[in-house]
Design an enzyme around this catalytic site. Sequence first.
Site, short mmCIF file in Angstrom:
data_model
loop_
_atom_site.label_atom_id
_atom_site.label_comp_id
_atom_site.label_asym_id
_atom_site.label_seq_id
_atom_site.Cartn_x
_atom_site.Cartn_y
_atom_site.Cartn_z
N LYS A 286 0.86 -1.17 0.00
CA LYS A 286 0.00 0.00 0.00
C LYS A 286 0.91 1.23 0.00
CE LYS A 286 -0.97 2.65 2.69
NZ LYS A 286 -0.45 4.02 3.08
N THR B 242 8.91 3.05 1.33
CA THR B 242 8.08 4.14 1.84
C THR B 242 6.63 3.77 1.87
OG1 THR B 242 9.55 5.47 0.56
CG2 THR B 242 7.83 6.61 1.70
N GLU C 165 -0.79 9.66 -5.55
CA GLU C 165 -1.84 10.67 -5.40
C GLU C 165 -1.82 11.72 -6.51
OE1 GLU C 165 -0.87 11.96 -1.49
OE2 GLU C 165 -2.16 10.48 -0.52
N SER D 74 -3.57 13.44 6.36
CA SER D 74 -3.04 12.08 6.28
C SER D 74 -1.67 12.05 6.91
CB SER D 74 -2.96 11.59 4.84
OG SER D 74 -2.01 12.34 4.11
#
EC number: 2.3.1.35
Lengths: 383, 383
Positions: free
Chosen positions: B168, B179, B259, B383
């Site tokens: 993920k 990371t 993202e 986040s």
Amino acid sequence: MSVTTPKGFRAAGITAGLKASGKPDMALVVNDGPAKAAAAVFTSNRVAAAPVLWSRQVVSDTRVDAVILNSGGANACTGAEGFQNTHATAEKTAEVLGISAGDVVVCSTGLIGEQLPMDKILPGVEAAAAALAGDGGAAAASAIMTTDTVSKQAGFSGPGYSIGGMAKGAGMLAPGLATMLVVITTDAEVEPAALDSALREATRVTFDRTDSDGCMSTNDTVVLMSSAASGTAPGLAEFTAGLTQVCADLARQLITDAEGASHDIAITTVNAATESDAETVSRAVARSNLFKTAIFGNDPNWGRVLSAVGTTDAAFEPGQLNVSMNGVQVCRNGGVGEPRSLVDLSGREVEVVIDLNAGGETATIWTNDLTHDYVEENSAYSS
Amino acid sequence: MSVTTPKGFRAAGITAGLKASGKPDMALVVNDGPAKAAAAVFTSNRVAAAPVLWSRQVVSDTRVDAVILNSGGANACTGAEGFQNTHATAEKTAEVLGISAGDVVVCSTGLIGEQLPMDKILPGVEAAAAALAGDGGAAAASAIMTTDTVSKQAGFSGPGYSIGGMAKGAGMLAPGLATMLVVITTDAEVEPAALDSALREATRVTFDRTDSDGCMSTNDTVVLMSSAASGTAPGLAEFTAGLTQVCADLARQLITDAEGASHDIAITTVNAATESDAETVSRAVARSNLFKTAIFGNDPNWGRVLSAVGTTDAAFEPGQLNVSMNGVQVCRNGGVGEPRSLVDLSGREVEVVIDLNAGGETATIWTNDLTHDYVEENSAYSS
């Protein structure tokens, strides 16, 4: 105040036709003396533009008679032809002013990787020389703008002398030594070695700690000229303090006008073991895109501050870190502090204070948030 | 393929109620043996999350029986209480599985700086254990997603054994060592020291060279477990090659789902004096916001590539740099090469090749462009 506020200087800003917009694009600042002392700092980017390569040589003998500047083209990554064009610009400036080309600093700013249109530059030099005026500082400051939305000028009035300055820069704005074009003038009597010392100290704590987008330019130049026309010779400490004030004012104007920014952010690291540690930590946070987008969203996301601090080699213990945002200590001893909801980020000014609890040194880096407008300006337009 | 493809593993993904969205948020991967060999790499961020501090200790004896993972909260910067919560999660997992807490790796991902809701975590552990299945890999991969839009799985089939993995990660995505959260399983017989060697080599050239936004996480974990259930013992070189393929596949999936990204960019530096130089140069370009916004705008702005290269200390002469973008050599010998207009950046894939002309070493960094959607996701949501 402007570069023509100190006695002994004339300046001009004119339109040579380099910009599609038809806005002013060439500037000239001339030191009429009696002294022609100068110092300068340049980008530390190893891919330095032709005008930087040229001007480093010009300044090496500490004499500068004039600075010719153009926007609308950086003349960087342009090879031998680019260097010849800088040389030709200096020669033309020298010819029309009756001085030596070896005393002419050349500065360029704009798109990297294109040759300058010399058929417009050379007539532009003539037009700039013809427009030189004792009150031409403001016109010069306007003519060096690229994506800047306002021109930047600053000044300092000392006892019997003054310092004036102008700057441009809104993107590719991170210190290499400075990251923009800056011309500063003074009519104080200051020896070249002292000018150099004062300029290095002033830029170290101002332009060098301005880091808008982490991108170091190929063209950064800060040039300081003294005419000694006031006949006043201030002490070095006093002069350095005044010069630092001018540099700080210009640096602050650069941050405020940075491309697309909606917040001006001062990141101060305190209680560091060394000043270098403090600067390293502040800069790591200033370069975190996640921190910068959080500030754009008015989100006091201190976890993104700590995650950036944790990437550095500064002396600290994670469990002893404190972080305040606009006066609210949101992180205490590396964990949760006051509620995030107490932090008001609705204004333009943001102050982040990181306490390393590892010594007594401090440094501040000035930066901006990362916004939609930054992405828009830098994706839609070449520069 | 998934983490349950190799023999000897069961997995589960369930909803414990950590996410406001009601989506799955806890996963469990169990090694049923016969071997329980393991190796792991963790973030090098000095501000490491509680589960990283815990799991480093767990892995130090090279035995791991189970990995319990949660999304919906990073448990980073949460102090002693946060560490106690990680410990309690491991104890609960051990209790329901009948194993030792010291053999349970814990991984967390989500917002930094908030305590986990243990009243949901502990029942979640029970529910995950109850849901364990020999085909539970896909459910586990879904339950560790945060801002990921798709789950990520990969696998490799060797002669008589297999390797399966899940990952993920969509933001705060730059190597510290890795990371993100990654679990990799294999039924090959591999000794712990060889597992460790293979994992470090595989991550060095895959996750470590993934740099989406330059921001290093506090929670990065890559854990590799061997059950030896296949009875096959491959050679180290062969196993490392297969493992590297799985890691590269997962790393590529991370970049593709990063993202807000609209381009996947491979930046390869060739003819470097050292591999480290090649990596440094590629990473400097990958972290240039100006380069990344240019690619978003489909602008082959090679000047922004050179200005980033120029900030490094790699061995090169500025006048000998060549840059190609999607096969067009737009910069030759540090100056203008083929016309920019020949470069087609309309597709998702972008390949930038920087030739330093200083040796024979090569390294690639995989990154993304900087887009409006990146700014939106990271300013509008914590986040």
